[in-house]
Design a protein around this motif. Structure first.
Motif, short mmCIF file in Angstrom:
data_model
loop_
_atom_site.label_atom_id
_atom_site.label_comp_id
_atom_site.label_asym_id
_atom_site.label_seq_id
_atom_site.Cartn_x
_atom_site.Cartn_y
_atom_site.Cartn_z
N ILE A 125 12.68 -5.65 -13.49
CA ILE A 125 12.85 -3.91 -12.97
C ILE A 125 12.71 -4.55 -11.23
CG2 ILE A 125 11.61 -2.23 -13.11
CD1 ILE A 125 11.34 -2.91 -16.09
N VAL A 126 12.82 -4.15 -10.74
CA VAL A 126 13.02 -3.59 -8.95
C VAL A 126 12.49 -2.50 -8.58
CG1 VAL A 126 13.76 -4.54 -6.83
CG2 VAL A 126 13.80 -6.53 -8.99
N SER A 127 11.35 -2.25 -8.11
CA SER A 127 10.61 -0.92 -7.14
C SER A 127 12.02 -0.87 -6.05
CB SER A 127 9.64 -0.67 -7.04
OG SER A 127 9.07 -1.14 -8.98
N VAL A 128 12.30 0.06 -6.76
CA VAL A 128 12.93 0.71 -4.44
C VAL A 128 12.98 1.88 -4.29
CG1 VAL A 128 15.59 -0.22 -3.22
CG2 VAL A 128 14.88 -1.48 -4.94
N ASP A 129 13.04 2.35 -3.05
CA ASP A 129 13.02 3.98 -3.31
C ASP A 129 13.35 4.42 -2.19
OD1 ASP A 129 10.43 4.10 -4.90
OD2 ASP A 129 9.13 2.59 -2.68
N ASN A 152 0.74 -0.83 -0.19
CA ASN A 152 -0.73 -0.15 0.15
C ASN A 152 0.86 1.16 0.45
OD1 ASN A 152 -2.26 1.55 0.08
ND2 ASN A 152 -2.10 1.36 1.95
N CYS A 153 1.50 1.64 -0.66
CA CYS A 153 2.63 3.06 -1.29
C CYS A 153 1.56 3.96 -0.96
CB CYS A 153 3.47 2.71 -2.79
SG CYS A 153 3.97 1.01 -3.14
N LYS A 154 2.84 4.91 -0.64
CA LYS A 154 2.10 6.08 -0.85
C LYS A 154 2.33 6.94 -1.73
CE LYS A 154 5.12 7.06 4.00
NZ LYS A 154 5.27 8.02 4.96
N MET A 155 3.04 5.77 -2.84
CA MET A 155 2.80 6.97 -4.24
C MET A 155 2.41 6.64 -4.99
SD MET A 155 5.41 5.33 -4.05
CE MET A 155 5.85 3.70 -4.78
N GLY A 159 13.42 3.76 -8.97
CA GLY A 159 12.63 4.55 -7.78
C GLY A 159 12.26 4.96 -8.73
N THR A 160 10.94 6.02 -7.92
CA THR A 160 9.98 6.77 -8.00
C THR A 160 10.61 7.78 -7.53
OG1 THR A 160 7.89 5.17 -8.25
CG2 THR A 160 8.03 7.66 -7.77
N ASP A 185 9.58 2.85 5.31
CA ASP A 185 8.48 3.77 4.82
C ASP A 185 7.33 4.27 4.26
OD1 ASP A 185 7.51 5.51 7.13
OD2 ASP A 185 8.28 7.52 4.50
N ILE A 186 7.99 4.46 2.97
CA ILE A 186 6.91 5.08 1.61
C ILE A 186 6.26 3.67 1.25
CG2 ILE A 186 7.72 5.38 -0.51
CD1 ILE A 186 9.90 6.74 -0.83
#
Length: 389
Positions: free
Chosen positions: A154-158, A60-63, A202-203, A166-167
């Motif tokens: 492709i791996v999402s890392v913030d 449930n990501c912030k962005m 990363g976003t 946290d994000i």
């Protein structure tokens, strides 16, 4: 190492993927422009077929503005209606002759049972295949990633561990993706394989402005092959209402997907973002780092405060080069605003939908009236605006 030699080094790891990326770039920058000017709403077959395998997600990501289970007004069928593996294989058969990139995402695509059957089938038909994942399930499926012949993971890392967790609103998320990547790399090493290329993505979000440079070290620690950043995807309440009115007027569509993406970007710590971007520009690593769209320092405040600003992008070329397929088989030109549906794969062939009356009308209307009110922060608008470092 210069950006050019970094790209060559990455291309060596998967030449077929690099060749296809070059084809996609040529399409976006050259032939899509020709279709826009000359073909009256028609387009050559898509170079990217992006499949949202499921709307379900385990984060449930912030962005993220995608609907979540339990959201008011979202029917259960939104999360339950999926094309079967055999139905997706029929779609692969329809598109195989022009060999587009087959991009799998979600929701979280690893939730979809049968995903690696699809990857293997698409590879057998000559397609390049990508998966974009949050990697919570990657360790479980690491063996399947290798066996399927996947080209690009492709791996999402913030950010570093605390920032990422946290994000992502999930303690332990960073540790799970770290272990998943390590397991994939171990299987690759045992088999002496170069595929898949592993890209860290990363976003850029206000909560990680000050931590973007730390993702360089994280990518090194993970053995990542590249580091990619996307600017935040957002809109405003005012723009959302305008978009809703335009979609009703032009297409008779009730367009409400924008509601999850409203973000009032006021008082952001842009000095820390500028400092991070400057550090990235002067990096000394041997893998490519990209940012899309690239916004110069002096334009960052305008990017976040003025939704009329599009960094020079005036038309959407993506609707001439890529298409999005929803879990239930709906075909749409827009990834996260899938309000306009051009057809359904259970009823018609994808290529018939791609140049059918509804898709052509959508392209014509955007050409006639210009960008939609929510287009300004869509990543697809900036396909030609990528900074390589």
């Amino acid at each position: 190492m210069t950006p050019f030699f970094k790209k060559l080094r990455l291309a060596y790891k998967n030449p077929s993927l690099a060749w296809h990326k070059a084809r996609v770039t040529f399409r976006n920058e050259v032939t899509a422009k020709g279709d826009y000017h000359l073909r009256d709403g028609k387009a050559r077959p898509p170079m990217v077929v992006a499949v949202r395998l499921t709307n379900l997600c385990n984060m449930n990501c912030k962005m993220c503005g995608q609907p979540k289970v339990g959201d008011e007004g979202v029917p259960k069928s939104f999360f339950a209606d999926h094309l079967s593996v055999d139905e997706w294989k029929r779609v692969i058969d329809q598109i195989a002759r022009f060999r587009p990139n087959f991009y799998l995402w979600g929701g979280e695509p690893l939730i979809y049972k049968g995903i690696f059957d699809l990857v293997a089938y698409a590879k057998a038909r000559g397609l390049t295949v990508q998966i974009n994942t949050n990697a919570l399930l990657l360790e479980k499926y690491a063996h399947d990633v290798i066996d399927s012949g996947l080209d690009d993971l492709i791996v999402s890392v913030d950010g570093p561990e605390a920032v990422h967790d946290d994000i992502r609103c999930l303690p332990g998320a960073f540790a799970k993706l770290r272990d998943g990547i390590a397991t994939v790399r171990r299987w690759q090493a045992e088999r002496n394989l170069r595929k898949p290329v592993i890209r860290i993505r990363g976003t850029i979000h206000p909560d990680n402005f000050a931590h973007l440079q730390e993702l360089v070290a994280t990518t090194q620690d993970f053995g990542g092959d590249s580091l990619n950043f996307n600017q935040l995807w957002f809109t405003s309440e005012e723009r959302g209402r305008q978009y809703q009115d335009v979609m009703e007027k032009l297409f008779g569509v009730q367009a409400t997907s924008w509601r999850g993406f409203v973000y009032e970007a006021n008082g952001l710590p842009l000095d820390s973002l500028r400092e991070a971007l400057d550090s990235l520009i002067h990096n000394q690593v041997d893998f490519p780092i990209t940012i899309s769209p690239w916004i110069p320092d002096e334009k960052l405040e305008r990017y976040y405060s003025d939704l009329d600003y599009t960094a020079g992008a005036k038309t959407c070329r993506a609707i001439y080069s890529k298409t999005y397929l929803m879990p239930n088989g709906d075909v749409t030109p827009c990834p996260d605003y899938p309000d306009f549906i051009a057809g359904n794969l259970r009823e018609r062939n994808l290529l018939d939908i791609w140049n059918g009356a509804k898709y052509r009308d959508f392209r014509r209307q955007l050409k006639r009236h210009g960008l939609l009110p929510i287009c300004a922060r869509c990543c697809d608008l900036y396909l030609a605006n990528v900074k390589f470092m």
